[in-house]
Design a protein around this motif. Structure first.
Motif, short mmCIF file in Angstrom:
data_model
loop_
_atom_site.label_atom_id
_atom_site.label_comp_id
_atom_site.label_asym_id
_atom_site.label_seq_id
_atom_site.Cartn_x
_atom_site.Cartn_y
_atom_site.Cartn_z
N LEU A 189 -43.20 45.71 -0.86
CA LEU A 189 -43.62 44.76 -0.92
C LEU A 189 -44.63 44.00 -0.89
O LEU A 189 -44.91 42.73 -2.04
N ASP A 190 -45.89 44.71 -2.01
CA ASP A 190 -46.49 43.77 -2.77
C ASP A 190 -45.97 43.53 -4.13
O ASP A 190 -46.34 42.22 -4.53
N GLU A 191 -44.89 44.03 -3.99
CA GLU A 191 -44.13 43.92 -5.77
C GLU A 191 -43.06 42.88 -5.03
O GLU A 191 -42.73 42.12 -5.89
N GLU A 219 -44.31 41.17 7.67
CA GLU A 219 -44.49 42.21 7.64
C GLU A 219 -45.58 43.15 6.67
O GLU A 219 -45.73 44.71 7.49
N GLN A 220 -46.35 42.23 5.84
CA GLN A 220 -47.60 42.92 5.88
C GLN A 220 -49.04 43.33 6.81
O GLN A 220 -50.01 43.20 7.07
N GLY A 221 -48.22 42.24 7.37
CA GLY A 221 -49.58 41.89 8.97
C GLY A 221 -50.13 41.01 8.24
O GLY A 221 -51.93 40.46 9.14
N LYS A 222 -50.60 40.38 7.33
CA LYS A 222 -50.73 38.76 6.80
C LYS A 222 -50.14 37.61 7.93
O LYS A 222 -49.31 36.63 7.41
N LEU A 223 -50.84 37.02 8.93
CA LEU A 223 -49.90 36.15 9.60
C LEU A 223 -50.19 35.22 9.45
O LEU A 223 -50.11 34.20 9.07
N ASP A 224 -51.75 34.73 8.55
CA ASP A 224 -52.26 33.66 8.48
C ASP A 224 -51.61 33.21 6.99
O ASP A 224 -51.22 32.02 7.19
#
Length: 261
Positions: A189-191, A219-224
Motif C-alpha cells: 500500500l505504501d508503494e 485500506e490503510q485506515g487513513k480515513l481523513d
C-alpha cells in the motif's frame, strides 16, 4: 603462384581497385570482393584495398529489404472501427492486416486493445507483447501489456511491464497510476500511494489517481486523508460516481452515517 596473384600481375593494383569499385557500384559484390582480396593477398599492407573490402562488407550488412507498412487509410479505418466499439470487426480486419504488415507495431497494439475489450486477455497479451517486440521503444505497448497482465493476476510481470514503459517515458502518468493499482492488489500500500503521488505530480488534474489513492489510504485506515483524496477527485470531476461511492463508504467507517447517505 596462386590464381589471385596471377590476376594482379596481369593488371595493376590501381586497375584492380577501380574495377572492384565498378563492380561494387553495379551491385556485383562477389566480383568486387574477389578483386579486393586479390590485391590484399599480393600486397597485405595495401590500405586502400582493406578499406574498400571493409566498405563492401558494411554496405552488404546495411542493406536491408524494405519493410512494408500499412497505408494511412488502412490505419485510419482500423482506428475508426475501434472508436466505434466494433471490436470484432477490428479483430477481423487487424488479423488480416498483420499477415501482410507483421512489423506494424501500431496494428498489433490496436489488435491487442480490441482483444482486451472482448475479454480475450491471452490474445491481448500476445498482441501487446508482439507490439513491444517489433518496437521495443514503444512505451504504450509495454503499458498496455501491464494492464492485461494485472487483469490476469500476473502482478509481478505487470509491474515489470509498467517499469519498462516508464523507463522509455518517465512522464507517463497513466503508467504510474496503473502500477499503483497493481501494487495495491499485492498489498504494497505504501508503494501504491507513492505511485499515485508520482502520477499526480506529473498530472495534477488526474481525478482517477486521486480516487485510487483514496481507496488505498482507506485500506490503510487513513480515513481523513482518504476523504481528502476523494474530495480532490470530485473537485476535478464532479460527476465521478465511483469517488462519491468510495467517499460514502469511508465516512460511514468514520461513523458519519448521515454524510454517508
Amino acid at each position: 603462384m596462386s590464381g589471385g596473384e596471377t590476376v594482379v600481375v596481369k593488371m595493376t593494383v590501381e586497375q584492380a581497385l577501380l574495377k572492384g569499385k565498378f563492380h561494387q557500384k553495379k551491385g556485383e559484390l562477389d566480383q568486387a570482393r574477389v578483386l579486393y582480396k586479390t590485391v590484399i593477398e599480393a600486397f597485405p599492407n595495401n590500405k586502400r584495398a582493406k578499406l574498400a573490402l571493409a566498405s563492401l562488407d558494411q554496405s552488404k550488412t546495411s542493406v536491408a529489404p524494405a519493410v512494408p507498412n500499412p497505408s494511412k487509410e488502412q490505419l485510419d479505418s482500423l482506428i475508426a472501427l475501434y472508436s466505434a466499439g466494433r471490436y470484432q470487426d477490428v479483430i477481423l480486419e487487424g488479423t488480416t492486416l498483420v499477415e501482410e504488415f507483421s512489423s506494424s507495431f501500431v496494428i498489433w497494439n490496436i489488435l491487442g486493445a480490441a482483444y482486451k475489450a472482448v475479454g480475450l486477455l491471452e490474445r491481448a497479451a500476445d498482441a501487446f507483447a508482439k507490439a513491444g517486440e517489433v518496437n521495443a521503444n514503444y512505451p504504450e505497448a509495454h503499458h498496455n501489456l501491464g494492464i492485461v497482465l494485472k487483469d490476469q493476476g500476473k502482478l509481478d510481470h505487470a509491474i515489470a511491464a509498467f517499469e519498462r514503459a516508464l523507463a522509455l517515458k518517465p512522464d507517463y502518468a497513466t503508467a504510474y497510476n496503473n502500477m499503483g493499482n497493481a501494487l495495491k492488489v499485492q498489498g504494497k500500500l505504501d508503494e501504491a500511494v507513492a505511485a499515485y503521488e508520482r502520477a499526480l505530480a506529473l498530472k495534477p488534474d488526474y481525478a482517477t489517481a486521486y480516487n485510487n489513492m483514496g481507496v488505498t489510504l482507506q485500506e490503510q485506515g487513513k480515513l481523513d486523508e482518504a476523504v481528502a483524496a476523494y474530495e480532490r477527485a470530485l473537485a476535478l470531476k464532479p460527476d465521478y460516481a465511483d469517488a462519491y461511492n468510495n467517499m460514502g463508504v469511508t465516512v460511514k467507517e468514520q461513523g458519519r452515517f448521515i454524510d454517508a447517505v
